[in-house]
Enzyme design. Structure first.
Site, PDB file in Angstrom:
ATOM      1  CE  LYS A   1       8.433  26.712  25.442  1.00 18.41           C
ATOM      2  NZ  LYS A   1       8.859  26.019  24.196  1.00 18.41           N
TER       3      LYS A   1
ATOM      4  CD  GLU B   1       8.245  13.958  13.638  1.00 17.53           C
ATOM      5  OE1 GLU B   1       8.605  14.494  14.699  1.00 17.53           O
ATOM      6  OE2 GLU B   1       7.041  13.908  13.278  1.00 17.53           O
TER       7      GLU B   1
ATOM      8  NE  ARG C   1       4.512  11.108  15.939  1.00 19.42           N
ATOM      9  CZ  ARG C   1       3.854  12.200  16.264  1.00 19.42           C
ATOM     10  NH1 ARG C   1       4.051  13.317  15.594  1.00 19.42           N
ATOM     11  NH2 ARG C   1       2.977  12.182  17.240  1.00 19.42           N
TER      12      ARG C   1
END
Length: 757
Positions: free
Chosen positions: A281, A367, A395
């Site tokens: 990254k 979540e 969610r």
């Protein structure tokens, strides 16, 4: 012309030489740094997928072959290679989306930008092609962070069950989602990344056997059949193969040739294949690599050389204020703990984690698990604070309802990025929470209007241990404080006009907008009382009484206008037999295009000018007919019903509250923090009828509304017993001695907040 400028579509990549591919990768990285620095956006993730994106488009024939991007913020390079290189208005109004967009290109499939969904999409697309006899490949690119989500593993379980259905999964393993990826899967992938002994042994054995005369080749092929055993001994990738997935890797994700080779092998295989690519990254940009927190996952407008921000700071953010306050609370209460879902830094919990490392858990992109785990923590005697983006709490609705609320667990949810977020586009707007969560019994929702209220209401929330509480705030800098001139029940009065014509109910950060609208209406001779209910669910019992003293009620919220706070207020007035029309201003039922937050609010009519114009038009028509006309008149009042219990202390009698407003001194100054409205939109705002930000009642309610007009505009008496879970929660206080979900915390806050900090 650069090589990048010559790329008009994926076909242009196929004729490039190896050297040209290398130069193209360098040009793409330079372009990304310069372009994203001008507009802001996701920089680190895209710097890490340059070679991977090139290889995908050289091997496959998009859009015939479908390339799916999980959490599509890593799709910038994909956009550039499919003919979209104008990044001048990236994430801005009229410009490219920061995520895949079907409106932009036939090469884009998934727009939702919620993690862990691409594998389910891929499973469905592959099945559809198999059923319809269509040719073409389905490729899903998913990050290692997204693999921490349970949906990804549900999909893997189904994908692996079909041994003869071609589907290619590319795991972009950069060890991060936002921050470093955590959990058992992360440890497994780390083992695969760092195991080179297997490859060394296999290479040595192959070399020796193939140099053995006559029998060497045969022996190698025989031993190669035992490869699985060797692999399990030296590199535990068996988890994927035990699921039924052919595993290829780990592959250097920055070696285009190696990635292409792996993709071509997977393309020939007639079943599901997982290719494990290792990427970095922020690759190629030293400041990103040196940024340990998130490798420049997202950046604002900045100088690409110094990385210093170019946009002026708007002051502290809501997130930072929450982060500081939760640390102070943690210092005072050892039972307060924190949970987040792969967003420790973005939601402001980094300081809490640094101060209390044993009292915070990052559960990955999960979540649902975060919410159920919070229920367990609360049952075990702690008070968990679950901090997530507002859009991602969608969610975990079932878990909040059935695991937290049903069991009356004292859990506080903190929703960052609530309301209109703007540049991140449709799926990141936190515009559904106050509608979806209205049906959860016992849940209390707070929408603070300023810093002082955020601090106070956060403390009120964590003081409740027998029901869930929720605090929501937007993605922006906090504005100046907005002091209250009075409090009625638990409702803060922010402004009183010369006449009580309109009761303007300001939900959270809509307070400055409502104060601005009140100022415009005052110039037209229309008096407004502007109130902030503070706790918007349940509706405070004082609110119907306040409404009874006005000709119209207008509710302004940064949430879907369907089933939101406005609808709850209308129902509360109906239950209390208060016959005053209610007009609702909020976000329309549509997915909002990306733009700056202010631009989106203007487009949907949530501005002082628009709101004042529509209220004025409704009252003007009403004067001609003898009654305030509004498309939002609430339905027929139901007698003998009580209003919902609120979090404020005590119950204000409706008539007394209305009398208090009518006798209040007039001419009070506008509260600090209200905004001057732009007069340029006033003409459009004066047009009567339902506009983009307000809504009409359903046709079947019109008859009921007509009957309601026969009822005097006053309350029939004091509020009756509490309804539903709120009443049950309140009833527990006397029996248990604990703080109630409907009482004491707000009473304490009232006493401590008479003067702003």
């Amino acid at each position: 012309m650069t090589i990048l400028e010559s790329i008009r579509g994926p076909r242009d990549l196929k004729a490039l030489s190896e050297a040209e591919i290398g130069r193209l990768a360098d040009e793409i990285r330079e372009f990304l740094v310069q372009a994203v620095a001008r507009t802001g956006g996701h920089l680190g993730p895209n710097l890490g997928v340059v070679e991977l994106s090139i290889a995908l488009h050289r091997v496959f024939e998009s859009p015939v072959d479908r390339i799916l991007w999980d959490t599509g913020h890593q799709s910038y390079v994909h956009k550039m290679l499919t003919g979209r290189q104008d990044f001048s208005k990236l994430r801005g109004k009229g410009g490219l989306s920061g995520y895949p967009s079907r409106e932009e290109s036939e090469h884009d499939v998934i727009e939702n930008s919620h993690a862990s969904t691409a594998l389910g999409w891929a499973d469905g697309l592959a099945k559809a092609r198999q059923v319809q006899g269509e040719k073409g490949h389905v490729v899903a690119v998913i990050g290692d962070g997204a693999l921490t989500g349970g949906m990804a593993w549900e999909a893997l379980n189904n994908i692996a069950a079909a041994k003869d259905r071609p589907l290619i999964i590319v795991v972009n393993d950069n060890e991060r989602s936002y921050s470093p990826t955590i959990g058992g899967l992360a440890n497994h992938l780390a083992t695969l990344r760092t195991t080179d002994s297997y490859e060394k042994v296999l290479a040595w054995g192959k070399d020796v056997l193939l140099r053995t005369p006559v029998v060497g080749g045969t022996l190698y092929e025989s031993l190669h059949g035992a490869k699985k055993g060797f692999k399990d001994a030296f590199a535990p990738q068996g988890m994927f193969e035990d699921l039924g997935l052919k595993y290829v890797g780990p592959i250097d994700g920055h070696d285009v040739g190696a990635v292409e080779s792996a993709l071509r092998r997977a393309k020939r295989f007639h079943g599901p294949v997982l290719i494990h690519c290792l990427t970095e990254k922020g690759r190629g940009y030293e400041p990103a690599l040196a940024h340990e927190e998130d490798h420049f996952h997202t950046v604002g407008v900045m100088d690409p050389l110094t990385c210093e921000p170019l946009a002026p700071s708007g002051g502290p953010s809501w997130t930072s204020v929450f982060g500081d306050e939760i640390v102070r609370i943690g210092e005072e209460r050892a039972d307060v703990v924190a949970i987040t879902a792969a967003m420790l830094h973005p939601v402001g919990l980094a300081k809490f984690a640094e101060r209390f490392p044993d009292r915070v858990w990052d559960v990955g992109i999960a979540e649902q698990h975060a919410t159920v785990s919070a229920a367990g923590l609360a049952t075990g005697g702690l008070h968990p604070v679950v901090a997530v983006y507002a859009t991602f709490l969608n969610r975990a609705f079932d878990q909040l309802l059935m695991d937290v609320a049903l069991h009356r667990c004292g859990v506080t949810f903190v929703l960052d990025r609530a309301g209109v977020t703007g540049a991140d586009g449709a799926s990141h707007n936190g515009m559904w929470d106050m509608s979806i969560l209205q049906v959860v019994p016992g849940l209390r929702i707070a929408a603070p209007r300023d810093v002082d209220q955020l601090r106070a209401q956060l403390r009120e929330a964590v003081a409740v241990d027998d029901a869930p509480t929720l605090i929501r705030f937007p993605k922006e800098s906090v504005g100046p404080g907005i002091p209250a001139v009075d409090r009625v029940g638990g409702v803060d009065v922010l402004h009183r006009g010369e006449r009580p014509d309109v009761l303007l109910v300001a939900v959270g950060v809509m307070a400055p907008v409502c104060l601005g609208a009140a100022e415009l209406l005052a110039a037209r001779g229309i008096g407004c009382t502007v109130v902030d209910p503070r706790w918007v669910k349940p509706v405070d019992p004082a609110l119907p009484g306040l409404a009874a003293g006005h000709r119209m009620v207008a509710v302004v919220e940064d949430n879907s206008r369907a089933a939101g706070v406005g609808a709850a207020v209308a129902l509360a007035l109906s239950d209390a037999e208060v016959d005053v029309p209610v007009r609702r201003f909020g976000i329309p039922e549509q997915f909002l295009a990306h733009a700056k937050r202010g631009e989106v609010l203007a487009d949907i009519g949530l501005t002082p000018v628009e709101i004042a114009g529509r209220i004025s038009a409704s009252l003007t028509v009403g004067e001609a007919t003898g009654r305030a006309v509004t498309p939002d008149a609430h339905p027929d009042a139901r007698r003998n019903a009580s209003s919902s219990a609120g979090p404020a202390a005590g119950r204000a009698d409706g008539r007394a509250a209305a009398k208090r407003v009518r006798k209040a001194p007039t001419g009070g100054r506008r509260a600090a923090g209200s905004r001057k409205a732009d007069p340029g939109g006033e003409t459009r705002g004066a047009v009567a009828g339902a506009g983009p930000a307000d809504t009409a009642e359903a046709p079947e309610r019109r008859g009921a509304a007509a009957r309601a007009r026969k009822t005097p505009a006053r309350r029939r008496g004091a509020a009756g017993p509490q309804a539903g879970g709120e009443g049950e929660a309140a009833g527990k206080q006397g029996a248990t001695g604990k703080q109630s979900a409907a009482g004491e915390p707000a009473a304490k806050a009232h006493a401590s907040e008479e003067k702003p900090e």
